[in-house]
Design an enzyme around this catalytic site. Structure first.
Site, PDB file in Angstrom:
ATOM      1  N   CYS A  80      33.601  80.078  89.332  1.00  0.00           N
ATOM      2  CA  CYS A  80      32.230  80.144  88.845  1.00  0.00           C
ATOM      3  C   CYS A  80      31.418  80.927  89.866  1.00  0.00           C
ATOM      4  O   CYS A  80      31.343  80.532  91.033  1.00  0.00           O
ATOM      5  CB  CYS A  80      31.659  78.745  88.645  1.00  0.00           C
ATOM      6  SG  CYS A  80      29.891  78.741  88.264  1.00  0.00           S
ATOM      7  N   HIS A 171      36.696  85.474  79.437  1.00  0.00           N
ATOM      8  CA  HIS A 171      35.385  85.890  78.938  1.00  0.00           C
ATOM      9  C   HIS A 171      35.538  86.767  77.702  1.00  0.00           C
ATOM     10  O   HIS A 171      36.454  87.585  77.614  1.00  0.00           O
ATOM     11  CB  HIS A 171      34.622  86.676  80.007  1.00  0.00           C
ATOM     12  CG  HIS A 171      34.325  85.877  81.229  1.00  0.00           C
ATOM     13  ND1 HIS A 171      33.180  85.129  81.364  1.00  0.00           N
ATOM     14  CD2 HIS A 171      35.054  85.676  82.356  1.00  0.00           C
ATOM     15  CE1 HIS A 171      33.209  84.511  82.540  1.00  0.00           C
ATOM     16  NE2 HIS A 171      34.337  84.823  83.158  1.00  0.00           N
ATOM     17  N   GLU A 220      28.526  79.042  77.809  1.00  0.00           N
ATOM     18  CA  GLU A 220      29.546  78.784  78.811  1.00  0.00           C
ATOM     19  C   GLU A 220      30.568  77.779  78.319  1.00  0.00           C
ATOM     20  O   GLU A 220      30.214  76.744  77.744  1.00  0.00           O
ATOM     21  CB  GLU A 220      28.892  78.276  80.102  1.00  0.00           C
ATOM     22  CG  GLU A 220      29.845  78.215  81.279  1.00  0.00           C
ATOM     23  CD  GLU A 220      29.121  77.984  82.600  1.00  0.00           C
ATOM     24  OE1 GLU A 220      29.816  77.727  83.593  1.00  0.00           O
ATOM     25  OE2 GLU A 220      27.879  78.069  82.630  1.00  0.00           O
ATOM     26  N   CYS A 229      25.386  82.849  84.414  1.00  0.00           N
ATOM     27  CA  CYS A 229      26.829  82.716  84.648  1.00  0.00           C
ATOM     28  C   CYS A 229      27.265  83.894  85.505  1.00  0.00           C
ATOM     29  O   CYS A 229      27.202  85.040  85.071  1.00  0.00           O
ATOM     30  CB  CYS A 229      27.585  82.698  83.319  1.00  0.00           C
ATOM     31  SG  CYS A 229      29.392  82.598  83.510  1.00  0.00           S
ATOM     32  N   GLY A 232      30.370  85.531  84.354  1.00  0.00           N
ATOM     33  CA  GLY A 232      30.015  86.188  83.100  1.00  0.00           C
ATOM     34  C   GLY A 232      29.299  87.503  83.328  1.00  0.00           C
ATOM     35  O   GLY A 232      29.613  88.518  82.688  1.00  0.00           O
TER      36      GLY A 232
END
Length: 290
Positions: A80, A171, A220, A229, A232
């Protein structure tokens, strides 16, 4: 069950918020209890409330320290971006490791974090997010294509053109004309739980402002709509660069703030650096039943 006093910090990166628990010296919550405790801690309105829980742990290998992150639903995530910035600030500011360059063990490999320190506290973090992979078997994605780049996927009766990749976690990136008009509550969970993604996926809708600037809204995996994110934002810029839509250096606007993503390339593929701040909201103490 017995009562345990839990010390924690509440932190956020661009509004993506986490409970951080220090288990560097000893384990506080046993492995068989972690998921249940995470779910309880993350319940907004009933407990601390958070997008996830981060555990600071000793490295199992040659890294300086180990980063573990659990989503609000109790599932453990590989990596993350916002979380690792919060983690790195916590580790430095609390004197666990006082290096301005930290090698952090994650489930997605070792990540190198460079810290900017002002007045003895971390003000921002620059993370080498490593290389992305577009290979569907590595994302993973259950389709016949070797790569799923700018291809159509049937979702809720509509064909959405998307690019799937992994930057340590999965993703799906979809470029749209206007990110504010996306029905995130409809398409977010539908794509996250689509049969094509056996381990589920994070979902991002990207609006181009220019080749150097984008707007991103995110659903998410395991958490739902989120203010930011980091992995992301990284995946969106790498995907856009591969599609020749975006430059190497891109400012990413997220509901919670901004991240700077800088793409690099060598013979093994595309990678990126992510830079942004992290904030300590408060330190807390609570009694939990274990």
């Amino acid at each position: 069950m017995s009562n345990t006093t839990l010390l924690f910090s509440k932190m956020h990166g661009l509004g993506n918020d986490y409970v951080v628990i220090d288990e560097y010296e000893k384990e506080i919550i046993s492995e068989d209890k972690k998921s249940d405790v995470v779910v309880e801690l993350c319940r907004r309105g009933f407990s601390v409330g958070a997008d996830g829980v981060i555990f600071v742990s000793p490295s199992t290998g040659e890294a300086d320290i180990r980063f573990r992150i659990f989503n609000a639903d109790g599932s453990e995530a590989e990596m993350c971006g916002n979380g690792i910035r919060c983690f790195s600030k916590f580790v430095y500011d609390n004197g666990i490791i006082r290096n301005e360059k930290i090698n952090v063990e994650t489930m997605a490999g070792i990540k190198v974090v460079n810290l900017t320190v002002e007045n003895g506290k971390v003000s921002s973090c620059r993370v080498d997010m490593g290389k992305a992979t577009f290979k569907t078997e590595e994302v993973p994605m259950d389709v016949s294509d070797d790569e799923f780049v700018d291809h159509f996927l049937k979702v809720e009766g509509e064909s959405l053109k998307m690019t799937a990749l992994s930057v340590g976690n999965p993703h799906a990136v979809i470029f749209v004309e206007d990110a504010s008009q996306v029905d995130l509550d409809k398409f977010g969970p539908a794509i996250e739980n689509h049969p094509a993604f056996p381990q589920r996926t994070n979902v991002h809708f990207v609006e181009m402002v220019s080749p150097k600037e984008i707007i991103v809204v995110t659903w998410e995996r395991g958490a739902g709509p989120t203010l930011a994110c980091g992995t992301g934002a990284t995946s969106c810029v790498i995907a856009g660069n591969k599609l020749e839509k975006l430059d190497e250096s891109v400012l990413v606007h997220l509901p919670g703030g901004e991240l700077q993503i800088d793409v690099y390339q060598d013979e093994t593929g595309l990678g990126a650096f992510m830079e942004g701040d992290s904030v300590l909201a408060f330190d807390g103490i609570m009694v939990i039943d274990l």
